[in-house]
Design a protein around this motif. Sequence first.
Motif, PDB file in Angstrom:
ATOM      1  N   GLY A 179      10.888  13.039  23.983  1.00 15.96           N
ATOM      2  CA  GLY A 179       9.721  12.241  23.608  1.00 15.96           C
ATOM      3  C   GLY A 179       8.794  12.895  22.615  1.00 15.96           C
ATOM      4  O   GLY A 179       7.855  12.253  22.128  1.00 15.96           O
ATOM      5  N   GLY A 180       9.045  14.147  22.277  1.00 17.68           N
ATOM      6  CA  GLY A 180       8.213  14.774  21.266  1.00 17.68           C
ATOM      7  C   GLY A 180       8.493  14.145  19.912  1.00 17.68           C
ATOM      8  O   GLY A 180       9.646  13.957  19.536  1.00 17.68           O
ATOM      9  N   ALA A 181       7.453  13.799  19.192  1.00 20.41           N
ATOM     10  CA  ALA A 181       7.657  13.138  17.901  1.00 20.41           C
ATOM     11  C   ALA A 181       6.483  13.430  16.984  1.00 20.41           C
ATOM     12  O   ALA A 181       5.360  13.693  17.440  1.00 20.41           O
ATOM     13  CB  ALA A 181       7.805  11.629  18.094  1.00 20.41           C
ATOM     14  N   LEU A 182       6.770  13.384  15.693  1.00 17.56           N
ATOM     15  CA  LEU A 182       5.700  13.485  14.706  1.00 17.56           C
ATOM     16  C   LEU A 182       4.920  12.182  14.718  1.00 17.56           C
ATOM     17  O   LEU A 182       5.359  11.183  15.302  1.00 17.56           O
ATOM     18  CB  LEU A 182       6.279  13.741  13.319  1.00 17.56           C
ATOM     19  N   ARG A 183       3.780  12.184  14.067  1.00 17.56           N
ATOM     20  CA  ARG A 183       3.016  10.935  14.036  1.00 17.56           C
ATOM     21  C   ARG A 183       3.843   9.871  13.316  1.00 17.56           C
ATOM     22  O   ARG A 183       4.715  10.191  12.501  1.00 17.56           O
ATOM     23  CB  ARG A 183       1.672  11.148  13.356  1.00 17.56           C
ATOM     24  N   GLN A 184       3.531   8.653  13.613  1.00 20.28           N
ATOM     25  CA  GLN A 184       4.326   7.536  13.116  1.00 20.28           C
ATOM     26  C   GLN A 184       4.360   7.524  11.593  1.00 20.28           C
ATOM     27  O   GLN A 184       3.341   7.742  10.934  1.00 20.28           O
ATOM     28  CB  GLN A 184       3.714   6.229  13.632  1.00 20.28           C
ATOM     29  N   SER A 185       5.532   7.261  11.046  1.00 26.04           N
ATOM     30  CA  SER A 185       5.660   7.277   9.586  1.00 26.04           C
ATOM     31  C   SER A 185       5.035   6.030   8.972  1.00 26.04           C
ATOM     32  O   SER A 185       4.840   5.010   9.642  1.00 26.04           O
ATOM     33  CB  SER A 185       7.130   7.351   9.194  1.00 26.04           C
ATOM     34  N   ILE A 186       4.757   6.120   7.689  1.00 26.24           N
ATOM     35  CA  ILE A 186       4.150   4.986   6.980  1.00 26.24           C
ATOM     36  C   ILE A 186       5.063   3.770   7.059  1.00 26.24           C
ATOM     37  O   ILE A 186       4.612   2.646   7.333  1.00 26.24           O
ATOM     38  CB  ILE A 186       3.885   5.360   5.506  1.00 26.24           C
ATOM     39  N   GLU A 187       6.346   3.988   6.813  1.00 26.76           N
ATOM     40  CA  GLU A 187       7.268   2.846   6.800  1.00 26.76           C
ATOM     41  C   GLU A 187       7.389   2.217   8.186  1.00 26.76           C
ATOM     42  O   GLU A 187       7.546   1.012   8.313  1.00 26.76           O
ATOM     43  CB  GLU A 187       8.636   3.267   6.277  1.00 26.76           C
ATOM     44  N   SER A 188       7.325   3.056   9.199  1.00 19.19           N
ATOM     45  CA  SER A 188       7.386   2.519  10.558  1.00 19.19           C
ATOM     46  C   SER A 188       6.159   1.653  10.848  1.00 19.19           C
ATOM     47  O   SER A 188       6.272   0.570  11.430  1.00 19.19           O
ATOM     48  CB  SER A 188       7.471   3.671  11.567  1.00 19.19           C
ATOM     49  N   VAL A 189       5.002   2.137  10.438  1.00 16.87           N
ATOM     50  CA  VAL A 189       3.773   1.359  10.636  1.00 16.87           C
ATOM     51  C   VAL A 189       3.869   0.045   9.869  1.00 16.87           C
ATOM     52  O   VAL A 189       3.552  -1.039  10.388  1.00 16.87           O
ATOM     53  CB  VAL A 189       2.542   2.152  10.163  1.00 16.87           C
ATOM     54  N   ARG A 190       4.332   0.146   8.643  1.00 10.45           N
ATOM     55  CA  ARG A 190       4.421  -1.049   7.796  1.00 10.45           C
ATOM     56  C   ARG A 190       5.340  -2.090   8.428  1.00 10.45           C
ATOM     57  O   ARG A 190       5.090  -3.293   8.328  1.00 10.45           O
ATOM     58  CB  ARG A 190       4.945  -0.639   6.415  1.00 10.45           C
ATOM     59  N   GLN A 191       6.398  -1.616   9.052  1.00 11.99           N
ATOM     60  CA  GLN A 191       7.360  -2.533   9.640  1.00 11.99           C
ATOM     61  C   GLN A 191       6.876  -3.100  10.985  1.00 11.99           C
ATOM     62  O   GLN A 191       7.029  -4.291  11.254  1.00 11.99           O
ATOM     63  CB  GLN A 191       8.686  -1.804   9.854  1.00 11.99           C
ATOM     64  N   LEU A 192       6.293  -2.246  11.796  1.00 13.85           N
ATOM     65  CA  LEU A 192       6.004  -2.659  13.168  1.00 13.85           C
ATOM     66  C   LEU A 192       4.652  -3.339  13.355  1.00 13.85           C
ATOM     67  O   LEU A 192       4.487  -4.156  14.257  1.00 13.85           O
ATOM     68  CB  LEU A 192       6.094  -1.455  14.104  1.00 13.85           C
ATOM     69  N   ALA A 193       3.679  -3.005  12.509  1.00 17.94           N
ATOM     70  CA  ALA A 193       2.344  -3.578  12.710  1.00 17.94           C
ATOM     71  C   ALA A 193       2.358  -5.113  12.653  1.00 17.94           C
ATOM     72  O   ALA A 193       1.778  -5.766  13.531  1.00 17.94           O
ATOM     73  CB  ALA A 193       1.366  -2.999  11.694  1.00 17.94           C
ATOM     74  N   PRO A 194       3.008  -5.714  11.649  1.00 17.41           N
ATOM     75  CA  PRO A 194       3.021  -7.185  11.643  1.00 17.41           C
ATOM     76  C   PRO A 194       3.736  -7.773  12.850  1.00 17.41           C
ATOM     77  O   PRO A 194       3.339  -8.813  13.371  1.00 17.41           O
ATOM     78  CB  PRO A 194       3.778  -7.520  10.347  1.00 17.41           C
ATOM     79  N   ALA A 222       0.834  -1.203   0.000  1.00 22.90           N
ATOM     80  CA  ALA A 222       0.000   0.000   0.000  1.00 22.90           C
ATOM     81  C   ALA A 222       0.871   1.257   0.000  1.00 22.90           C
ATOM     82  O   ALA A 222       1.922   1.307   0.641  1.00 22.90           O
ATOM     83  CB  ALA A 222      -0.906  -0.006   1.224  1.00 22.90           C
ATOM     84  N   GLN A 223       0.444   2.246  -0.733  1.00 21.61           N
ATOM     85  CA  GLN A 223       1.199   3.489  -0.840  1.00 21.61           C
ATOM     86  C   GLN A 223       0.537   4.624  -0.054  1.00 21.61           C
ATOM     87  O   GLN A 223       1.213   5.535   0.399  1.00 21.61           O
ATOM     88  CB  GLN A 223       1.319   3.909  -2.314  1.00 21.61           C
ATOM     89  N   LEU A 224      -0.764   4.581   0.037  1.00 23.32           N
ATOM     90  CA  LEU A 224      -1.479   5.650   0.730  1.00 23.32           C
ATOM     91  C   LEU A 224      -1.409   5.443   2.238  1.00 23.32           C
ATOM     92  O   LEU A 224      -1.565   4.327   2.729  1.00 23.32           O
ATOM     93  CB  LEU A 224      -2.948   5.671   0.296  1.00 23.32           C
ATOM     94  N   ARG A 225      -1.198   6.532   2.958  1.00 26.67           N
ATOM     95  CA  ARG A 225      -1.135   6.434   4.418  1.00 26.67           C
ATOM     96  C   ARG A 225      -2.426   5.858   4.980  1.00 26.67           C
ATOM     97  O   ARG A 225      -2.411   5.022   5.889  1.00 26.67           O
ATOM     98  CB  ARG A 225      -0.876   7.811   5.026  1.00 26.67           C
ATOM     99  N   SER A 226      -3.553   6.302   4.407  1.00 29.44           N
ATOM    100  CA  SER A 226      -4.830   5.820   4.926  1.00 29.44           C
ATOM    101  C   SER A 226      -4.948   4.303   4.784  1.00 29.44           C
ATOM    102  O   SER A 226      -5.504   3.629   5.650  1.00 29.44           O
ATOM    103  CB  SER A 226      -5.981   6.509   4.203  1.00 29.44           C
ATOM    104  N   SER A 227      -4.418   3.775   3.693  1.00 30.47           N
ATOM    105  CA  SER A 227      -4.489   2.327   3.497  1.00 30.47           C
ATOM    106  C   SER A 227      -3.596   1.605   4.492  1.00 30.47           C
ATOM    107  O   SER A 227      -3.988   0.596   5.099  1.00 30.47           O
ATOM    108  CB  SER A 227      -4.056   1.957   2.071  1.00 30.47           C
ATOM    109  N   VAL A 228      -2.394   2.126   4.675  1.00 26.89           N
ATOM    110  CA  VAL A 228      -1.453   1.487   5.602  1.00 26.89           C
ATOM    111  C   VAL A 228      -2.019   1.512   7.021  1.00 26.89           C
ATOM    112  O   VAL A 228      -1.982   0.502   7.739  1.00 26.89           O
ATOM    113  CB  VAL A 228      -0.086   2.208   5.536  1.00 26.89           C
ATOM    114  N   VAL A 229      -2.562   2.662   7.401  1.00 25.37           N
ATOM    115  CA  VAL A 229      -3.133   2.783   8.744  1.00 25.37           C
ATOM    116  C   VAL A 229      -4.298   1.805   8.920  1.00 25.37           C
ATOM    117  O   VAL A 229      -4.427   1.138   9.944  1.00 25.37           O
ATOM    118  CB  VAL A 229      -3.606   4.237   8.989  1.00 25.37           C
TER     119      VAL A 229
END
Lengths: 612, 356
Positions: A298-313, A69-76
């Motif tokens: 601890g301040g951070a931007l919202r999680q990146s797409i690649e981070s979600v893609r890697q960590l969710a599984p 998936a390329q779209l953030r909404s899809s990855v999320v």
Amino acid sequence: MATTVKSTDLDFQNIKAGLKNYLRSKSEFADYDFDASGLNNILDVLAYNTHINGLTANFALNEAFLPTAQLRSSVVSHAETLGYQVRSRTTASALVNLTVNLAGVIGRPAQIQLPVGWQFTSSIDGISYTFRTLETYFARDNGSGLYEFKTTTGSIDIPIYEGVEKTKTFLVGEADERQVFVIPDNTIDTSTADVLVYDTASSTNYVTYTRLSEAVTIDANSTVYSIREAPNGFYELNFGDGVSFGKKPDAGNKVVVTYLSSSGPDANSGDTFTSNSNLTVGGIGYTVSTATSNESTGGALRQSIESVRQLAPIAYASQQRLVTSADYKATILSNFSQVNDCNVWSGDQNVPIDYGAVYVCLNFPAGTSQATKDLVKANIVTNFTDNLSVVSMTTKFTDPTDVFLELNTQFDFDPALSGFTLAGTETGVFNYVTNYFNTNLNTFNAIFRRSNLLTEIDALDQAILSSRIDVKAQLRIEPTVGVVDNFELSFPMKIASPDDEIYSVSSSIFEYNGAVCQIKNKLNDTRLQIIDIDGNVLLDNVGEYKPLDGEVNIIGFTLDAFIGGNQFIKISVVPDNPSVIRPLRNYVLRLDTSESSATATIDRQTSSLQVT
Amino acid sequence: MAHNGFDQTLREFGRIGTNVRKSLVDEVLPEHFRIDYPNLVTFLEAYYEHLDSADNFGGVIHELQTVRDIEDTKLEYLNLMFGEVALGVSQATFTFPREAIRNFGNFFRVKGSEYSIEGFFRAFFQENIEIIHPKDRLLRVGIGTIGDEERYRIQDGALYQIFSTLIRSPIPLSDWEELYRNFVHPSGFYLGAEVVIEGLPQVTIGTAESVVDLRANITNIYQTASLGVEAQGEVVGAVTSAPLTLAPLYDGLDSDQINPDALLYMQNGYVQTGYTSFNGAQNLVTFRMRDRYSVYRNINDYPGLTIADVEQYYSSLYEWAGFYQSMDDYADSANASAIRFSSTLDDYSAAVYFRK
């Protein structure tokens, strides 16, 4: 990086040619001239139609899977189906010690109160950021009129959080469908949200809803909510269905959401905080004195797409438990934005072996204070490993060890094939190697493969005819001038065996006995010596190296002074296999740019230009 | 769907019945258009036919309906689903990937348990394994004695300690360690492994004329027995940290000693120097029988051998090369009370007696 599925040809010309060939193969159109203008125009239209629909079909196909998936909404969305909560922007927080001095005040109270939302200002890189408390704190008179605020657990470290407090109000409508309340703000830190549901728009009676993830049991009357990232990047507030999944707000209720709008990582590293106002006691305002216990982190931007893609599984695989090393890694990276990267290994893989222990190595951003590192480690243990790991397992932390590589790149260069000069190409190659490390290495478990880098260097310019890289690995010691000390260095690979011409071990220069010296192994021997720049042996035995174990043991070493600006000495070794350097455990491979180079040799391929 | 009174057991194609692949050119165009320009209609129909051909977008659109249907989707797409729920392991790892992917949720929920370990080996390697808890063999004061011959071991800071799991499987550790650590292994535990070797050792006890080809290009003739049998054997031995240097110490020919490591015994095989003799004139290799295959050995040559030794020795080798070992109470030829140790294979058997 995501890969994509490419199931159809998406090149217009190929599509048109394919269509033409297909039609030609049909007997009905055997005698047609498809290049004639009329048919050609029709084919263009049909090919365009095919092209657009093919693209659409491919988009749909790719968005259907988390890995593609390329779209953030899809990855999320995919991540959510795996039960993974995508991290929103997070606020920076700091620990401060707060005191109010009422010495000499007649009739001072036994206890004073610091209200929730007390604000502080910190200037970071010239920009002011507002921090605030999220709870009410109390302080008692110490007998001398000094009041020190404490948490409910008795700690004097008061947490304050960066952000602007915002409120969004909704009125619950009559819709039969489950209602979704969109918070139109992509800077929200969802962990700071407070949700109150009032009986009516004007009522003062309210019920505080709790986060779904904190609920112990859920039934039709559970007052729980969840916040998830919406497809447009804003956040959706969701309630139960009123049947089995929590209470559903009634029509006419008023929903009030209060949260912090965060500046993310920009508010990190604040180390000085000033109270924005005085605390009023007995009608008089007194200064709230602030001492920083821990800088803002601890301040951070919202999680990146690649981070979600890697960590969710991995998070799905962990199932909210800490069993395998991968479980630890996913949990830490998902919950601690202060950590850039981490590596986890079992005690039975540690050196020395340590059963019943799990080793965690955290890679913090440069400049992170020791206090912050300690705080993160303590939180990992308290909030996660103590609760979710296999009973009796101990979590142990270790720091990353940088292994520097010294890469001397040499390449043959034909100026006739390039618009660049030799010097310019040398600089280009060197910069490319530097970027290669920034992109592919400098993190845990990233393996250096020389042939991969050489392939990319060869492809940089057709004028680069061939290339080679001499590789050395380097660790550093920090001796104290004038103090005899021992150092045990463990490299993540075997070291080349002693040679009769090449030193397998060598150090950077330092001053010893009034001479400029290096540590080197004796040729054809594993013994280490101190040798001056003229080759005279000043100390015959200063330790040894063990090629098969990758160890360099420096024994009884001292120096008169460092040479150059560094307060350390580089110990470089020739790897037994320079083609692959595989960092294990807490090792991270980095490039030592000061010891690396790129050098070209002119190699003209045009015979007429050869100088004879 | 029923067929001839029986439920259809093959794949059910009717689960998703929607078919969007239908050319409507003829229905959409006005009649006069169809009459006046039949070639154009044919042309357009050919175009749609082309779209629906393999690898064109019409085919892709049709695939979209089932792209996340575990049963119907292509293995290429199933692989992407493995990327989501199976830590990226390839579908090609599994004999039945469509079934395997359904079980990962359950599998992850019980990771670290015996169930998950067994499931891991069944799913990934189609093998059943044995899980051993070395802590059960730790010596405790007053319980048992120490030694190879005994059950209990001193804590060794490795396999024999509390945080330890021993997997006895038919697969070498190197083949499964990385996957196992990712999917199952409780971090912090020692991971021990033993390999169970199951094979078909050609324990052919043949006549001098019989020929067995144990290895390509080698002709073997056994000369030490006269009964031809072919049997399946099994031996269990330690692999991890097994001191390979022990191998030369054990000649592989005597069974009067407890085999310290049966695997090494097997690794040396039948062709190691000293085990064979080569008759160049006849182009024959003669293998000496390891006498453990035979119970004809003279027990009197081993005065130190006790019943306990024999029990210990054969306790995990109830079957060896097809010979079933057993011990029972018996009366010997002198009608004295004895223990009979017998080794049998079909009608081939022998026994020794240990007088009580």
